[in-house]
Structure formats: structure tokens, C-alpha cells
Design a protein around this motif. Structure first.
Motif, PDB file in Angstrom:
ATOM      1  N   SER A 156      -3.678   0.326  -3.268  1.00  0.00           N
ATOM      2  CA  SER A 156      -3.492  -1.005  -2.736  1.00  0.00           C
ATOM      3  C   SER A 156      -3.140  -1.887  -3.928  1.00  0.00           C
ATOM      4  O   SER A 156      -3.784  -1.813  -4.978  1.00  0.00           O
ATOM      5  CB  SER A 156      -4.783  -1.481  -2.078  1.00  0.00           C
ATOM      6  OG  SER A 156      -4.731  -2.873  -1.873  1.00  0.00           O
ATOM      7  N   HIS A 160      -5.610  -8.244   2.345  1.00  0.00           N
ATOM      8  CA  HIS A 160      -6.435  -7.149   2.841  1.00  0.00           C
ATOM      9  C   HIS A 160      -7.066  -7.542   4.168  1.00  0.00           C
ATOM     10  O   HIS A 160      -7.343  -8.705   4.416  1.00  0.00           O
ATOM     11  CB  HIS A 160      -7.551  -6.857   1.846  1.00  0.00           C
ATOM     12  CG  HIS A 160      -7.040  -6.279   0.566  1.00  0.00           C
ATOM     13  ND1 HIS A 160      -6.148  -5.234   0.525  1.00  0.00           N
ATOM     14  CD2 HIS A 160      -7.298  -6.608  -0.709  1.00  0.00           C
ATOM     15  CE1 HIS A 160      -5.891  -4.947  -0.736  1.00  0.00           C
ATOM     16  NE2 HIS A 160      -6.556  -5.746  -1.518  1.00  0.00           N
ATOM     17  N   ALA A 161      -7.262  -6.573   4.992  1.00  0.00           N
ATOM     18  CA  ALA A 161      -7.932  -6.734   6.290  1.00  0.00           C
ATOM     19  C   ALA A 161      -7.045  -7.394   7.336  1.00  0.00           C
ATOM     20  O   ALA A 161      -7.493  -7.642   8.441  1.00  0.00           O
ATOM     21  CB  ALA A 161      -9.232  -7.525   6.172  1.00  0.00           C
ATOM     22  N   ARG A 162      -5.797  -7.665   6.986  1.00  0.00           N
ATOM     23  CA  ARG A 162      -4.879  -8.167   7.999  1.00  0.00           C
ATOM     24  C   ARG A 162      -4.027  -7.034   8.524  1.00  0.00           C
ATOM     25  O   ARG A 162      -4.040  -5.923   8.022  1.00  0.00           O
ATOM     26  CB  ARG A 162      -3.974  -9.236   7.384  1.00  0.00           C
ATOM     27  CG  ARG A 162      -4.698 -10.455   6.872  1.00  0.00           C
ATOM     28  CD  ARG A 162      -4.951 -11.462   7.956  1.00  0.00           C
ATOM     29  NE  ARG A 162      -5.447 -12.718   7.416  1.00  0.00           N
ATOM     30  CZ  ARG A 162      -4.683 -13.776   7.238  1.00  0.00           C
ATOM     31  NH1 ARG A 162      -3.402 -13.721   7.559  1.00  0.00           N
ATOM     32  NH2 ARG A 162      -5.198 -14.867   6.748  1.00  0.00           N
ATOM     33  N   THR A 163      -3.230  -7.343   9.533  1.00  0.00           N
ATOM     34  CA  THR A 163      -2.313  -6.365  10.107  1.00  0.00           C
ATOM     35  C   THR A 163      -1.390  -5.783   9.047  1.00  0.00           C
ATOM     36  O   THR A 163      -0.815  -6.515   8.242  1.00  0.00           O
ATOM     37  CB  THR A 163      -1.457  -7.058  11.178  1.00  0.00           C
ATOM     38  OG1 THR A 163      -2.316  -7.553  12.187  1.00  0.00           O
ATOM     39  CG2 THR A 163      -0.472  -6.076  11.785  1.00  0.00           C
ATOM     40  N   ALA A 164      -1.243  -4.471   9.058  1.00  0.00           N
ATOM     41  CA  ALA A 164      -0.342  -3.795   8.117  1.00  0.00           C
ATOM     42  C   ALA A 164       0.965  -3.435   8.805  1.00  0.00           C
ATOM     43  O   ALA A 164       0.980  -3.018   9.961  1.00  0.00           O
ATOM     44  CB  ALA A 164      -1.008  -2.535   7.582  1.00  0.00           C
ATOM     45  N   TYR A 201       0.831  -1.197   0.000  1.00  0.00           N
ATOM     46  CA  TYR A 201       0.000   0.000   0.000  1.00  0.00           C
ATOM     47  C   TYR A 201       0.871   1.255   0.000  1.00  0.00           C
ATOM     48  O   TYR A 201       2.011   1.237   0.469  1.00  0.00           O
ATOM     49  CB  TYR A 201      -0.867   0.072   1.266  1.00  0.00           C
ATOM     50  CG  TYR A 201      -1.610  -1.176   1.627  1.00  0.00           C
ATOM     51  CD1 TYR A 201      -1.017  -2.172   2.393  1.00  0.00           C
ATOM     52  CD2 TYR A 201      -2.933  -1.353   1.236  1.00  0.00           C
ATOM     53  CE1 TYR A 201      -1.715  -3.310   2.743  1.00  0.00           C
ATOM     54  CE2 TYR A 201      -3.641  -2.495   1.589  1.00  0.00           C
ATOM     55  CZ  TYR A 201      -3.021  -3.473   2.347  1.00  0.00           C
ATOM     56  OH  TYR A 201      -3.717  -4.600   2.689  1.00  0.00           O
ATOM     57  N   ILE A 230      -5.865  -1.340  -6.744  1.00  0.00           N
ATOM     58  CA  ILE A 230      -7.028  -0.564  -6.328  1.00  0.00           C
ATOM     59  C   ILE A 230      -6.565   0.860  -6.076  1.00  0.00           C
ATOM     60  O   ILE A 230      -5.637   1.091  -5.297  1.00  0.00           O
ATOM     61  CB  ILE A 230      -7.682  -1.138  -5.061  1.00  0.00           C
ATOM     62  CG1 ILE A 230      -8.131  -2.572  -5.322  1.00  0.00           C
ATOM     63  CG2 ILE A 230      -8.861  -0.276  -4.629  1.00  0.00           C
ATOM     64  CD1 ILE A 230      -8.686  -3.264  -4.095  1.00  0.00           C
TER      65      ILE A 230
END
Lengths: 112, 112
Positions: free
Chosen positions: B48, B97-101, B33, B55
Motif C-alpha cells: 500500500s 485507506h478504508a475507502r472503496t478501491a 495498492y 506499507i
């Protein structure tokens, strides 16, 4: 507009006190995460709570999630001067391709 | 052993120039990202990208373009820089996506 919005924007407390920060969001989520950012640094992940969870603990951190109110809170107990930082909530939502969307953050100052 | 590294850390350039910021992650993550953090500390997702899809946040001007030579790299190219592009840019990665960054240390871009 921001998906996650933190409240308060700034918080100043004495060492040893508890700090509570709140986050509100607008759409349905898969999970909500809290991050910490020290001045001039990148964000560091603290804790993740899934949409079907109501409370989670990690050391001195306690996170709650109320999906009916679309809100979450982060409690830091027995704060230390080293906890001084900005704290951000981030939501992962299907509406945004599951990408994390961050709020504006709460700037926490813990005075020794 | 830095997980997500971006260079340069500071970038000062004149209006109208074209510049690039590099990002590399050694975590084996599938998704990378770019975020922009403005002077009020708001973090806004810009792009992303994983092997399958890019995206783009529709509010990002087309002067900004991500380029990924391989899964471990996502560079940010900015054409015709404007004063309003001054900000801190963060690269991040996650397993999906939606996991820890995991965030890099940020690049402070100043356009003069």
C-alpha cells in the motif's frame, strides 16, 4: 490467515432465485465491503457498510453486518445469468493499517 | 477513460528474469495498492503506498519492490522471478485507506 472468509465457496442457483453469501472476519473493522469479479477481469466495488450500520441496500443487493458475530451477508435477489461471477468481501481494519483485506470469494453460477 | 490501467495484461517469462508491471490511475487518488491473486482466487495485499508512507506486507519477498514516480503511478518490479510468482497481479487505488478501491484489469504473470 484470511481476515474475511466467504461461505459457501461455490453456489449454483437458477435464474430468478435469491443468492446468499456469507463472510466472517476475525478482528474489529471500520467497514466491510463487497466486490464482484467477472472471469478474467478486475474487481468491481458493489457496496460498503460501516461498522455502525446493520443493513444496507443497493438495487437487488442487500448487505447485513453483525459485528457481535463478526459476520456479514450479501443477498442478491431475483438473480440473473449476468450475476454469474465471484463475490468477495473485504474488511478495512485498523489492525492492518486500514488496508482492505480480502477473503477467498464465493463463486456464484446463475443458470438461465 | 480507464480509471486504473495496468500493463501488460499478459506476461510470460523465464525463471530468473527481472520484470516490471506498470500501473496508472487517473482518479486523483492518494493511495495505490498491489494485490496478488493466486490460482485459488485468494487476494493478498502486497503493498500500500501513498505520498507519505509505504506499507509492505511482511510476507512479500524483497524481490518485489514498488516504485512510484508520481502520485498517479505505482509500478511493480520483480527480480529473479520464480515459478511460484505465477499469479494474477492487480493494481488498485482509493482516495484513502478504508475507502472503496478501484481495480485494474490485472496482469497474468506466468513464469516458466
Amino acid at each position: 490467515s484470511q481476515q474475511g472468509e466467504e461461505d459457501p465457496q461455490a453456489l449454483s442457483i437458477q435464474e430468478g432465485e435469491n443468492a446468499t453469501m456469507n463472510c466472517s472476519y476475525k478482528t474489529s473493522i471500520n467497514n466491510l465491503q463487497w466486490y464482484r469479479q467477472n472471469s478474467g477481469r478486475g474487481l468491481v466495488h458493489l457496496i460498503l457498510i460501516r461498522s455502525n450500520e446493520r443493513e444496507k441496500h443497493s438495487g437487488r443487493l442487500r448487505v447485513t453486518l453483525d459485528t457481535s458475530k463478526k459476520s456479514s451477508s450479501l443477498l442478491i435477489t431475483a438473480s440473473r445469468a449476468a450475476d454469474t461471477a465471484s463475490y468477495f468481501c473485504a474488511t478495512a481494519s485498523n489492525n492492518a493499517g486500514n488496508m482492505l483485506t480480502f477473503g477467498g470469494g464465493t463463486r456464484l453460477m446463475v443458470k438461465p | 477513460d480507464t480509471a486504473v490501467s495496468q500493463t501488460p495484461k499478459y506476461l510470460v517469462t523465464q525463471m530468473g528474469n527481472d520484470k516490471s508491471i506498470k500501473c496508472e490511475q487517473n482518479l486523483g487518488h492518494d493511495t495505490m495498492y498491489w494485490y496478488k491473486q493466486d490460482s485459488k482466487k485468494f487476494l493478498k495485499i502486497m503493498f500500500s503506498y501513498n505520498n507519505k508512507e509505504l506499507i509492505i506486507n511482511e510476507t512479500v519477498p524483497n524481490r518485489f519492490s514498488p516504485k512510484s514516480p508520481d502520485k498517479a503511478h505505482l509500478n511493480l518490479h520483480i527480480n529473479s522471478l520464480e515459478l511460484g510468482d505465477s499469479a494474477v497481479y492487480f493494481c488498485a487505488s482509493s482516495q484513502d485507506h478504508a475507502r472503496t478501491a478501484f481495480f485494474g484489469q490485472g496482469t497474468r504473470l506466468t513464469v516458466v
